[in-house]
Design a protein around this motif. Structure first.
Motif, PDB file in Angstrom:
ATOM      1  N   UNK A  81       0.832  -1.205   0.000  1.00  0.00           N
ATOM      2  CA  UNK A  81       0.000   0.000   0.000  1.00  0.00           C
ATOM      3  C   UNK A  81       0.867   1.256   0.000  1.00  0.00           C
ATOM      4  N   UNK A  82       2.016   1.174   0.653  1.00  0.00           N
ATOM      5  CA  UNK A  82       2.978   2.280   0.676  1.00  0.00           C
ATOM      6  C   UNK A  82       4.332   1.712   0.260  1.00  0.00           C
ATOM      7  N   UNK A  83       4.900   2.256  -0.793  1.00  0.00           N
ATOM      8  CA  UNK A  83       6.180   1.746  -1.293  1.00  0.00           C
ATOM      9  C   UNK A  83       7.250   1.821  -0.205  1.00  0.00           C
ATOM     10  N   UNK A  84       8.009   0.737  -0.086  1.00  0.00           N
ATOM     11  CA  UNK A  84       9.087   0.705   0.892  1.00  0.00           C
ATOM     12  C   UNK A  84       8.672   0.229   2.266  1.00  0.00           C
ATOM     13  N   UNK A  85       7.377  -0.029   2.475  1.00  0.00           N
ATOM     14  CA  UNK A  85       6.900  -0.501   3.777  1.00  0.00           C
ATOM     15  C   UNK A  85       6.457  -1.958   3.689  1.00  0.00           C
ATOM     16  N   UNK A  86       6.264  -2.564   4.864  1.00  0.00           N
ATOM     17  CA  UNK A  86       5.757  -3.927   4.943  1.00  0.00           C
ATOM     18  C   UNK A  86       4.376  -3.984   4.306  1.00  0.00           C
ATOM     19  N   UNK A  87       4.127  -5.021   3.504  1.00  0.00           N
ATOM     20  CA  UNK A  87       2.865  -5.116   2.771  1.00  0.00           C
ATOM     21  C   UNK A  87       1.874  -6.057   3.422  1.00  0.00           C
ATOM     22  N   UNK A  88       0.758  -6.272   2.715  1.00  0.00           N
ATOM     23  CA  UNK A  88      -0.320  -7.137   3.198  1.00  0.00           C
ATOM     24  C   UNK A  88      -0.113  -8.569   2.715  1.00  0.00           C
ATOM     25  N   UNK A  89      -0.104  -9.495   3.640  1.00  0.00           N
ATOM     26  CA  UNK A  89      -0.098 -10.907   3.287  1.00  0.00           C
ATOM     27  C   UNK A  89      -1.499 -11.485   3.378  1.00  0.00           C
ATOM     28  N   UNK A  90      -1.644 -12.681   2.851  1.00  0.00           N
ATOM     29  CA  UNK A  90      -2.853 -13.481   3.034  1.00  0.00           C
ATOM     30  C   UNK A  90      -2.375 -14.925   3.220  1.00  0.00           C
ATOM     31  N   UNK A  91      -1.601 -15.103   4.296  1.00  0.00           N
ATOM     32  CA  UNK A  91      -0.913 -16.373   4.534  1.00  0.00           C
ATOM     33  C   UNK A  91      -1.914 -17.518   4.638  1.00  0.00           C
ATOM     34  N   UNK A  92      -1.488 -18.687   4.160  1.00  0.00           N
ATOM     35  CA  UNK A  92      -2.321 -19.882   4.231  1.00  0.00           C
ATOM     36  C   UNK A  92      -1.747 -20.849   5.256  1.00  0.00           C
ATOM     37  N   UNK A  93      -2.584 -21.272   6.189  1.00  0.00           N
ATOM     38  CA  UNK A  93      -2.248 -22.353   7.108  1.00  0.00           C
ATOM     39  C   UNK A  93      -2.941 -23.626   6.632  1.00  0.00           C
ATOM     40  N   UNK A  94      -2.221 -24.749   6.688  1.00  0.00           N
ATOM     41  CA  UNK A  94      -2.843 -26.003   6.264  1.00  0.00           C
ATOM     42  C   UNK A  94      -2.300 -27.172   7.079  1.00  0.00           C
TER      43      UNK A  94
END
Length: 448
Positions: free
Chosen positions: A239-252
Motif C-alpha cells: 500500500x505504501x512503497x518501501x513498507x511492509x505489505x499485506x499478506x494473506x498467509x495460508x495455514x494447512x
C-alpha cells in the motif's frame, strides 16, 4: 440434484431470505487477476438462477487488474457465454450489507458442463482427487488489510501490535466481529499489524474450498464495515512503497487414515514420514507456487528480506522469514494444532487457486518418501551470502516461467486456465514494466 430440485430448494431459501429482509443476492467468483467479480439477482429470481444459472461472458478470464483485457488467449474472448451457478450450501446473509445475501458460484458452460476456467471447480476437483488418495485437509487464510481515511491516510496512530490502536478502533472492530459472528465465521484472533493502518484477522480452519469461500466473505465483510465507518480499505500486496505489505498467509494441515501427518511422528519436530514428504514437495515447488500466491507485480515489492514476507525458499519451525513455516503448537496439542504456514501468499492471489495448488502438490508428494533439507533456524538474511537459501522468484515473469515448467500445477490448471492465467499475469507485468515502485503501488493500491 436436477434443475427442478435446485429450483425448489432455492424457492424455500428465497422465502426465508425475504422474511429476513433480503432483496438481492450477490453471486461472486474470483478472476485470474485476483479480483472478486459479481452479478446480483433479486431474491425472487434466485430459484431461476439456481436452476439455470446467470449469464456471464468468459471475457473476464482475460481481465487484468486494471480491467484491461489480455489478448491472444484460448479463453477469455468476447464470444460465448457461461452460466454462474450459485452454491446454495454456502449462501450467507450479509450482516454488514442490509438487504443483501451472498453466494459463491461455479461457472458452467451453456451445455451444463463445468467450465475449464472455473477456478472454484479446479479447487473442488483437487480436493476430490486428494480424497481418493485418502487425504483430508484443513486450511485457513490470515487476512491482512490497510485501513485508511477517505483520502488514503492510515487510520490509527499507535505502535505495531499496540493496544492503543485497538482502543482507537474499538467500535469499528466490534462491528466487524459482530458481522462475522452473524455470518457464522469463526474468528480465532485479531491484532493490529506492523505497518501504519494495518490490521490482521485469523479465522477458523475448514476444508480447502470452504476456506477460500470464507476468505472472500471475510474480505467483503471487512470492506462493508469499513465503508460504514467512513474508512477506505486495501488488501493489495503493498500500500505504501518501501513498507511492509499485506499478506494473506495460508495455514494447512493434512490427515491420512485419520492420523495427523504433522505431529506424532519421528521426523523433524514430530513430523511423520508422510508429513515430511508432503512439506518437502511443497518446499521444492515454491518457485512455481509463487506465481499463484504472489501473482501481482506489486507482490515482488512485498517479497523482500526482513519485511515479514518470507522471500526465501526454506523452512523452519516458527521461522517467520522462511516461506514455509512449521507451526507445532504447544507441547501436548500437536494432534490438533500442528500445521504449516505458507507465507508467500498475498491479497492479490485467487484463494481458490491457492488452495487448489497446495492440495494438488500435497497429494502428489504424499507417500513419495521425500525428505526436507536442513531447517533454517535464523533469519536467512543474516547468514553469509554463500550459506543463504535460494530466494523465491524476484519478479512476476520469473514466477510465471517457473509455473509453466512445474510438473504438477500445469496439469492441475489444465491448458485453458493455464493459458489464460499466464496471459493475464504476463500482460500485467508488461503493463507496469519500467515503473518505479511508487508508480506500481499507485497503479494497484485500490484494486484489491
Amino acid at each position: 440434484m436436477d434443475r427442478r430440485q435446485r429450483a425448489e430448494r432455492a424457492e424455500h431459501i428465497a422465502a426465508d431470505l425475504s422474511a429476513r429482509g433480503v432483496r438481492q443476492v450477490a453471486l461472486t467468483w474470483v478472476d485470474n487477476a485476483g479480483i472478486t467479480r459479481v452479478k446480483a439477482v433479486p431474491v425472487k429470481r434466485l430459484s431461476h438462477a439456481a436452476a439455470w444459472g446467470v449469464g456471464m461472458s468468459p471475457v473476464f478470464d482475460a481481465f487484468l487488474v486494471d480491467d484491461s483485457v489480455a489478448g491472444g488467449t484460448r479463453a477469455g474472448g468476447p464470444v460465448g457465454d457461461l452460466r454462474l451457478m450459485p452454491d446454495l450450501d454456502r449462501l450467507s446473509v450479509l450482516a454488514a450489507q442490509p438487504g443483501w445475501a451472498w453466494a459463491p458460484v461455479y461457472r458452467l458452460t451453456q451445455e451444463g458442463a463445468v467450465y475449464p476456467g472455473c477456478q472454484r471447480a479446479v479447487a473442488h476437483a483437487a480436493l476430490a482427487d486428494a480424497a481418493r488418495h485418502g487425504l483430508e485437509f484443513r486450511m485457513a487464510f490470515e487476512v491482512e488489510w490497510f485501513l485508511g481515511t477517505a483520502d488514503g491516510f492510515p487510520v490509527g496512530e499507535g505502535p505495531a501490535y499496540g493496544m492503543s490502536r485497538v482502543v482507537e478502533l474499538s467500535a469499528y472492530l466490534d462491528d466487524l466481529h459482530a458481522a462475522l459472528d452473524a455470518q457464522d465465521v469463526p474468528v480465532d484472533q485479531f491484532h493490529p499489524e506492523y505497518s501504519p493502518g494495518q490490521l490482521e484477522l485469523s479465522v477458523g480452519a475448514t476444508d480447502p474450498v470452504s476456506a477460500a469461500d470464507r476468505a472472500v466473505l471475510v474480505r467483503q465483510t471487512i470492506r462493508a464495515v469499513s465503508k460504514a465507518h467512513g474508512y477506505r480499505v486495501s488488501f493489495a500486496p503493498v500500500v505504501v512503497a518501501g513498507q511492509v505489505g499485506n499478506g494473506q498467509h495460508l495455514h494447512f494441515s493434512v490427515r491420512a487414515g485419520g492420523r495427523a501427518l504433522f505431529s506424532g511422528g519421528e521426523g523433524p519436530h514430530g513430523l511423520t514420514a508422510d508429513g515430511e514428504s508432503v512439506l518437502a514437495g511443497v518446499l521444492r515447488r515454491l518457485p512455481a507456487f509463487t506465481a499463484v500466491g504472489a501473482p501481482n507485480v506489486a507482490s515482488y515489492l512485498r517479497l523482500q528480506p526482513q519485511r515479514w514476507a518470507a522471500p526465501w525458499q526454506c523452512w523452519g519451525r516458527e521461522n517467520r522469514e522462511a516461506a514455509l513455516r512449521l507451526v507445532t503448537g504447544s507441547t501436548g496439542e500437536g494432534e490438533v494444532a500442528a500445521n504449516a504456514e505458507l507465507k508467500c501468499v498475498d491479497g492479490a492471489a485467487n484463494p481458490y487457486l491457492v488452495v487448489a495448488a497446495v492440495t494438488a502438490i500435497a497429494a502428489a508428494s504424499h507417500g513419495r518418501g521425500e525428505t526436507l533439507p536442513p531447517e533454517v533456524t535464523v533469519d536467512p538474511a543474516t547468514l553469509p551470502e554463500g550459506r543463504r537459501p535460494q530466494r523465491l522468484p524476484q519478479s512476476l515473469p520469473e514466477a510465471v516461467a517457473a509455473l509453466r515448467a512445474d510438473d504438477v500445477l500445469p496439469t492441475l490448471f489444465g491448458p485453458e486456465l493455464l493459458d489464460a492465467y499466464c496471459a493475464v499475469r504476463t500482460a500485467e507485468a508488461a503493463a507496469l514494466a519500467g515503473l518505479k515502485p511508487q508508480g506500481i503501488v499507485e497503479a494497484t493500491r485500490w484494486r484489491h
